[in-house]
Design an enzyme around this catalytic site. Structure first.
Site, PDB file in Angstrom:
ATOM      1  N   HIS A 105      -0.583  -6.089  -7.173  1.00  0.00           N
ATOM      2  CA  HIS A 105      -0.639  -4.856  -6.380  1.00  0.00           C
ATOM      3  C   HIS A 105       0.786  -4.406  -6.053  1.00  0.00           C
ATOM      4  O   HIS A 105       1.300  -3.498  -6.680  1.00  0.00           O
ATOM      5  CB  HIS A 105      -1.473  -5.095  -5.110  1.00  0.00           C
ATOM      6  CG  HIS A 105      -1.585  -3.868  -4.238  1.00  0.00           C
ATOM      7  ND1 HIS A 105      -1.518  -3.928  -2.863  1.00  0.00           N
ATOM      8  CD2 HIS A 105      -1.760  -2.573  -4.545  1.00  0.00           C
ATOM      9  CE1 HIS A 105      -1.635  -2.709  -2.373  1.00  0.00           C
ATOM     10  NE2 HIS A 105      -1.792  -1.872  -3.380  1.00  0.00           N
ATOM     11  N   CYS A 115      -1.133  -9.493   2.065  1.00  0.00           N
ATOM     12  CA  CYS A 115      -0.535  -8.185   2.359  1.00  0.00           C
ATOM     13  C   CYS A 115      -1.587  -7.091   2.391  1.00  0.00           C
ATOM     14  O   CYS A 115      -1.688  -6.339   3.336  1.00  0.00           O
ATOM     15  CB  CYS A 115       0.536  -7.845   1.327  1.00  0.00           C
ATOM     16  SG  CYS A 115       2.004  -8.875   1.469  1.00  0.00           S
ATOM     17  N   HIS A 116      -2.377  -6.992   1.304  1.00  0.00           N
ATOM     18  CA  HIS A 116      -3.332  -5.899   1.228  1.00  0.00           C
ATOM     19  C   HIS A 116      -4.716  -6.359   0.806  1.00  0.00           C
ATOM     20  O   HIS A 116      -5.540  -5.565   0.349  1.00  0.00           O
ATOM     21  CB  HIS A 116      -2.820  -4.805   0.293  1.00  0.00           C
ATOM     22  CG  HIS A 116      -1.445  -4.344   0.655  1.00  0.00           C
ATOM     23  ND1 HIS A 116      -0.328  -4.811   0.006  1.00  0.00           N
ATOM     24  CD2 HIS A 116      -1.002  -3.522   1.623  1.00  0.00           C
ATOM     25  CE1 HIS A 116       0.753  -4.284   0.547  1.00  0.00           C
ATOM     26  NE2 HIS A 116       0.383  -3.489   1.542  1.00  0.00           N
ATOM     27  N   GLY A 117      -4.971  -7.690   0.894  1.00  0.00           N
ATOM     28  CA  GLY A 117      -6.323  -8.199   0.698  1.00  0.00           C
ATOM     29  C   GLY A 117      -6.843  -8.206  -0.720  1.00  0.00           C
ATOM     30  O   GLY A 117      -7.961  -7.769  -0.979  1.00  0.00           O
TER      31      GLY A 117
END
Lengths: 276, 432, 188
Positions: free
Chosen positions: C133, C152-154
């Site tokens: 990502h 960080c963003h799953g």
């Protein structure tokens, strides 16, 4: 005022001419001998065979004392070696690496990305092992030695494109060892050489002799040839992008010459209708 | 700048829109397109433009070199060699920057000599001239600090010697030197601050250059006759006339510059700077870069005490004085006539001054001993006498030649002279 | 410039001006290139050594993170359950069905065997531990699929490092590597 001038100018001229002879007694005692290098001049290129021989001389005769720590094994591809040949060369050397998982430094065989390892762990050790004079690093030696050419020679050098002071010096030094002339005192542990840049004798004894390094391409195995080859190699080591530089330079000069000619015509055309 | 008589006419809608909000196109047009320049400018007048380009070249190459350079005594030397060996086109960028400094000084010295020859410093251009001297000083500081960055032997010992100048001042000297160095000798703090300042100063130069050009556009250029512009026939528009002439001169200048970059890249440098700095060993002959040699010769020429001033302080004062005297040059020259073309005696002394400056440069490269010391003393004497004695006196006693009434008259007389029609009227001086 | 405004057809002068202008543009363009190119990775960076890692001490269920080319590389000796779990996943369930493995043919399917060290070494997985990502380092043995989870963003990766859920677009890439002996992996 004119009279004053008339008396000062010749006086000054006389002093300048006198000055030339007053300062002949500097070092080196002899000017370096000038060799006709293949890499000299605007179209000069390295002779790869010579560089390979020079590398061999460095490895077998010089590297026991002189480091060359800015040169990486991978860059020797310029000398015409294959990757496998270079890996085999690098494998002859041990370099320090680490720390490993246990926090210990360890040595491993060198790989292409490594630089030539120094023969001594540090400057102090190098100096201690060599009577107090640490052998200079070889990476930039061919650019770090310049013997003054004097006026007006240095002006002519601009036009002849003379950049070979370094290799000429190294060559001359290597071939210049001789018995001191009568009346010259050479201190203990020093060796007379009239080509040495900083005195009449240096700490290094003659480092190479005839037939010391075996050549496999039939080149003469003489001190003279060794000195030429290793000097050429050191020029490459100091300036590995020299061929690319000269080739790029040729293109740039041609382009600028054409551009300047076009601008000249344009300028003439623009000013054609205007007195100036 | 001179918007009260601007000839800029925005044609497009957007042009009108931006002109009433931020009249940048108008400023460019008024300064570099319609701006009137004397019609008789010769190639000596192209060096201002060349200097602008050199400043930009130095800024651009410097900014990209700073992306790879590391200002730490442990790795500075290696980082420069990494630029030379590994960075893509790194060798080119570094050689451009290193030789660019030299060519910057070549151009600036010609530019200054042109200003002196044609009396460009005289009223009403004193501020323009003084700003130029400020630029010269900033350039010198920048060049000096830049030379320290590769951390070779000359870098180190040059920094040691030059910061040592300050120790000549009694009492305050050593504290000042320690302040500059950030220690008792040239070391890591010195290298770090020099890098910071070497990056900063060029932007200060750029600022002063803007003021310099502004001042120029207020008074207008001088010209080889030294006669002010009187009518419209005396001038031509900057574009295309000056633009194309500057571009031609620039391309020739770049041709020489390129020759050095690609074929003589280390000729103007010093071999000892390819040896890493060693604080325990001074090179046999330490000399500054060529562009500082005349000043270095002046520094070393003072080998005697002058009253309470010892020779060390005297040398430093003489060296600083050799630049400082330029600041007051506009008031030292008493002549009403600007251009050396109409001042036969000034012309002689001017060329003697140029030859003397080159001679000082040669002396600066020689060891400070034997015959070279008295020669440097004579040369230094002439350097200062030129400004402090010859210029003030010459203006009072010299009989200048007849000046043309206007630039146009001079140009037409030259034309006639070249055609051979009026040989008697055309003085060879006006050929410029 | 006031050239042939009335003339209508191009003159020698126009040609000259255009040629000069073009030459200037070419000159500035070629001048600009070294300034851009210098930002590319330099020769020493490109030649950065491959690294050799001793994995002898790595029992099943243990992982090792090493640095290669400035990024973390995960080396995991997977348990049999983890391998079985990864092999059981149907290709249709994968968000990114491509192996992203520098050691197999480009575009190979993201089967467990092509994500792992290959036949006989299926338990070994070597991946660049940088979330596809935006480059954070995922945490091991975490997330909905028992593999890796990027905090960080799953993004959730399975036990073969394949993206299963979250914003990351592709599987964790497998760098070029090989077993030089039973216990030493050479990466790069």
């Amino acid at each position: 005022m004119k009279k004053l001038l008339a008396s000062i100018v010749p006086a000054a001229m006389a002093l300048v001419i006198g000055a030339g002879s007053a300062f002949a007694a500097g070092y080196p005692i002899n000017k370096p001998r000038e060799i006709d290098w293949s890499f000299a001049g605007p179209f000069g290129t390295f002779d790869k065979g010579q560089l390979q021989r020079g590398l061999k001389v460095y490895v077998e005769a010089c590297s026991a004392c002189h480091s060359m720590n800015l040169v990486a094994f991978r860059t020797l591809e310029d000398l015409g070696y294959s990757e496998d040949q270079l890996k085999a060369l690098a494998a002859n050397y041990e370099v320090e690496d680490g720390p490993n998982g246990e926090g210990e430094m360890f040595t491993r065989t060198a790989v292409l990305s490594d630089h030539f390892p120094s023969p001594f762990p540090n400057q102090e050790a190098a100096a201690y092992a060599n009577n107090g004079a640490a052998p200079p690093d070889f990476s930039l030696l061919a650019k770090a030695r310049y013997v003054e050419r004097g006026f007006p020679q240095f002006v002519f050098d601009i036009f002849t494109g003379y950049n070979e002071s370094g290799p000429n010096y190294i060559y001359s030094l290597l071939t210049g060892y001789q018995e001191p002339p009568a009346g010259v005192e050479v201190p203990d542990g020093a060796h007379y050489n009239p080509y040495f840049i900083a005195g009449s004798a240096l700490a290094m004894a003659q480092p190479i002799y005839d037939e010391q390094v075996a050549y496999d391409d039939g080149s003469p195995e003489t001190v003279d040839q060794y000195a030429k080859d290793v000097s050429a190699f050191l020029m490459w080591a100091a300036e590995p992008h020299m061929e690319e530089r000269k080739q790029t330079g040729f293109m740039v000069i041609i382009f600028l010459a054409i551009f300047a000619s076009l601008l000249f015509l344009t300028k003439k055309s623009v000013f054609a209708s205007k007195e100036h | 700048m001179s918007s009260d008589h601007s000839t800029y006419q925005p044609t497009s809608g957007f042009g009108k829109w931006i002109d009433s909000r931020l009249p940048l196109p108008r400023m460019v047009h008024d300064s570099f397109v319609s701006y009137p320049v004397p019609r008789n400018l010769n190639y000596a007048y192209t060096f201002g433009g060349i200097l602008m380009v050199m400043l930009v070249v130095q800024l651009l190459t410097g900014i990209v070199l700073a992306m790879h350079y590391a200002a730490d005594t442990a790795i500075a030397f290696q980082s420069v060699e990494k630029i030379m060996r590994d960075v893509n086109s790194g060798w080119l960028l570094r050689y451009m920057h290193a030789n660019g400094a030299s060519f910057f000084f070549v151009a600036v010295y010609i530019h200054i000599a042109r200003g002196m020859y044609y009396g460009s410093y005289k009223a009403p251009r004193e501020v323009l001239w003084i700003l130029g001297v400020v630029i010269l000083l900033l350039m010198m500081a920048t060049a000096f600090m830049g030379y320290v960055l590769p951390w070779g032997q000359m870098s180190f010992w040059g920094a040691t010697v030059i910061t040592g100048f300050f120790t000549a001042f009694p009492g305050i000297g050593e504290p000042i030197q320690q302040l500059l160095l950030g220690g008792f000798a040239v070391d890591n703090p010195t290298l770090n601050r020099f890098f910071s300042l070497h990056y900063l100063l060029p932007f200060m130069i750029t600022g002063v250059v803007i003021l310099h050009v502004w001042a120029l556009h207020v008074t207008g250029q001088t010209n080889p006759t030294g006669v002010e512009v009187k009518s419209k026939t005396d001038t031509v528009p900057f574009t295309p006339y000056a633009t194309v002439k500057d571009a031609l001169a620039l391309s020739i200048f770049l041709l020489v510059f390129a020759y050095f970059i690609f074929f003589m890249p280390n000729f103007l440098g010093h071999a000892d700077n390819y040896i890493p700095a060693d604080p325990l060993k001074t090179p046999a002959h330490i000399v500054p870069e060529w562009y500082f040699l005349p000043f270095y010769a002046i520094l070393r020429a003072i080998t005697f005490d002058i009253g309470p001033i010892d020779s060390k302080l005297g040398g430093v004062l003489a060296m600083f004085g050799s630049i400082a005297v330029l600041f007051v040059l506009p008031w030292l020259d008493t002549s009403k006539v600007r251009s050396a073309v109409y001042r036969p005696w000034y012309k002689l002394f001017f060329w003697l001054f140029v030859a003397n400056a080159i001679f000082l440069g040669w002396l600066g490269a020689k060891p400070a001993e034997g015959i070279y010391t008295p020669l440097a003393q004579i040369s230094t004497l002439y350097y200062f006498a030129f400004f402090l004695v010859i210029l003030p006196v010459l203006g009072l006693i010299e009989t200048p030649k007849r000046l043309p009434n206007s630039i146009t008259e001079a140009v037409l007389a030259k034309k006639a002279g070249n055609g051979g029609a009026a040989p008697a009227a055309a003085s060879p001086e006006t050929r410029g | 410039m006031t050239q042939s405004e009335g003339a209508g057809e191009p003159t020698r002068r126009d040609f000259l001006y255009i040629a000069t202008g073009m030459a200037g543009v070419v000159g500035v363009g070629s001048f600009a290139w070294p300034f851009i190119d210098q930002m590319n990775p330099d020769a020493s960076t490109l030649a950065l050594a491959s690294i050799e890692v001793n994995v002898e001490a790595l029992e099943p269920g243990m992982s090792l993170t090493v640095k290669w080319r400035g990024k973390p590389v995960f080396i995991r000796n997977r348990t049999d359950e983890e391998v079985a779990e990864a092999q059981a996943v149907a290709l249709d369930d994968l968000k990114d069905p491509i192996a992203r493995n520098a050691n197999v043919a480009d575009g190979s399917a993201a089967t467990d065997i092509d994500r792992s060290a290959g036949e006989g070494k299926e338990n070994w997985i070597v991946m660049i531990g940088s979330c596809t990502h935006l480059g954070c380092v995922p945490l091991g043995q975490a997330g909905d699929f028992g593999g890796w989870f990027c905090p960080c963003h799953g993004s959730h990766y399975d036990t073969a490092g394949r993206i299963r859920k979250g914003p990351a677009p592709t599987n964790l890439p497998v760098p070029p590597f090989a077993f030089v002996s039973d216990s030493v992996i050479k990466i790069g």
